[in-house]
Design an enzyme around this catalytic site. Structure first.
Site, mmCIF file in Angstrom:
data_model
loop_
_atom_site.group_PDB
_atom_site.id
_atom_site.type_symbol
_atom_site.label_atom_id
_atom_site.label_comp_id
_atom_site.label_asym_id
_atom_site.label_seq_id
_atom_site.Cartn_x
_atom_site.Cartn_y
_atom_site.Cartn_z
ATOM 1 N N ASP A 6 -54.004 -3.727 17.035
ATOM 2 C CA ASP A 6 -53.226 -2.487 17.055
ATOM 3 C C ASP A 6 -54.176 -1.328 16.792
ATOM 4 O OD1 ASP A 6 -51.184 -0.540 16.860
ATOM 5 O OD2 ASP A 6 -51.090 -0.837 14.685
ATOM 6 N N THR A 10 -56.205 6.444 13.162
ATOM 7 C CA THR A 10 -57.021 6.341 11.956
ATOM 8 C C THR A 10 -57.625 4.957 11.782
ATOM 9 O OG1 THR A 10 -55.635 7.999 10.861
ATOM 10 C CG2 THR A 10 -57.034 6.647 9.452
ATOM 11 N N VAL A 13 -56.099 -2.257 13.395
ATOM 12 C CA VAL A 13 -55.670 -3.429 12.633
ATOM 13 C C VAL A 13 -55.725 -4.638 13.556
ATOM 14 C CG1 VAL A 13 -53.862 -4.473 11.233
ATOM 15 C CG2 VAL A 13 -54.173 -1.990 11.211
ATOM 16 N N TYR A 102 -35.495 6.394 27.296
ATOM 17 C CA TYR A 102 -36.517 7.419 27.069
ATOM 18 C C TYR A 102 -36.810 8.061 28.417
ATOM 19 C CZ TYR A 102 -40.149 9.304 23.929
ATOM 20 O OH TYR A 102 -40.902 10.110 23.108
ATOM 21 N N ASP A 111 -47.075 1.637 20.236
ATOM 22 C CA ASP A 111 -46.798 1.193 18.870
ATOM 23 C C ASP A 111 -45.317 1.335 18.532
ATOM 24 O OD1 ASP A 111 -47.094 3.957 19.099
ATOM 25 O OD2 ASP A 111 -47.901 4.206 17.076
ATOM 26 N N THR A 134 -51.032 8.042 10.805
ATOM 27 C CA THR A 134 -51.596 9.356 11.092
ATOM 28 C C THR A 134 -50.491 10.316 11.512
ATOM 29 O OG1 THR A 134 -53.607 8.258 11.851
ATOM 30 C CG2 THR A 134 -53.337 10.585 12.432
#
Length: 255
Positions: A6, A10, A13, A102, A111, A134
């Protein structure tokens, strides 16, 4: 085993799953200036330190909101692991029976949809999913698993940096624990009160508005690096899921 990655603004992971079990997890700084060789050495050393050889990795699944690091990740996957990664996008969610309401799927951060998929797969109910990184995203998922959309706000640390940089008389404070009282008796506690309790107010306020707008009684869960901190002072967050994004990537890897 499945390697899931991921990539956030910042941190990067990384996690390794053996079937449904998260065997190892690492958090790295997202360095857009790192060379492919530098990233490859670092990521390879983490796998090696946990006795996870490249030959044990059958699949790699990646979600990223930082396009500039794609080359480093592709290099690592091909040179060290020996297989091409699966890059996740919102369109992939349709294969997991998640509808997305959307306007433009190309604008939807991977994410956000990965978190929604993981949360709904586990709880099978209406949800508000909060990711505190972030940026802070707060997203709504209906009782039937429809991703309804959400909000994006500057993250707690991002907002605080603006305060530190623009206020010459205020010190930089460590944001790790909330003060015992909202009414601060010194500058440090006053700043921590405004930063932490103020941010909890943002999260709770948007969450309550979403609940009213959707007419749901959702389960409110939080993830991300600052989830536990805000959970301690939030009035709406009920559960913290620290590995929610990694779990969502594992689910996408099962397709």
């Amino acid at each position: 085993m499945v390697l899931v990655i991921d990539v956030g603004n910042t941190n990067i992971v990384m996690g390794v799953y053996a079937e449904k079990n998260l065997r190892a997890k690492w958090r790295l700084e997202t360095d857009i200036n790192a060379t492919p060789d530098e990233f490859n050495r670092l990521a390879s050393s983490l796998l090696s330190a946990n006795s996870i050889g490249p030959e044990k990795i059958d699949k790699i699944v990646i979600s990223s909101v930082v396009p500039t690091v794609a080359g480093n990740l592709d290099f690592f996957c091909s040179k060290t692991i020996g297989c091409a990664p699966k890059w996740i996008d919102a369109v992939s969610a349709k294969k997991l029976n998640i509808q997305i309401w959307y306007d433009n799927l190309k604008e939807l951060g991977t994410d956000r949809i990965v978190n929604a998929v993981a949360a709904y797969n586990k709880y099978k109910t209406g949800l508000i999913v909060i990711d505190l990184g972030t940026a802070t995203t707060i997203d709504a998922v209906s009782e039937k698993g429809v991703y309804l959309g959400g909000s994006i706000s500057p993250g707690l640390v991002t907002s605080s940096e603006a305060l530190f940089m623009q206020s010459s008389m205020l010190p930089r404070v460590k944001i790790d624990l909330p003060p015992k009282k909202v009414i601060g008796k010194n500058t440090i506690d006053s700043m921590l009160s405004g930063i932490i309790y103020g941010y909890a107010g943002l999260v709770d306020g948007i969450t309550r508005r979403m609940i009213k707008e959707t007419k749901m009684n959702p389960l409110v869960i939080a993830t991300g690096g600052l989830a536990l901190l805000i959970y301690k002072v939030s009035e709406t967050i009920k559960i913290v899921e620290p590995d929610l994004t990694l779990e969502g990537l594992r689910l996408f890897g099962s397709l």
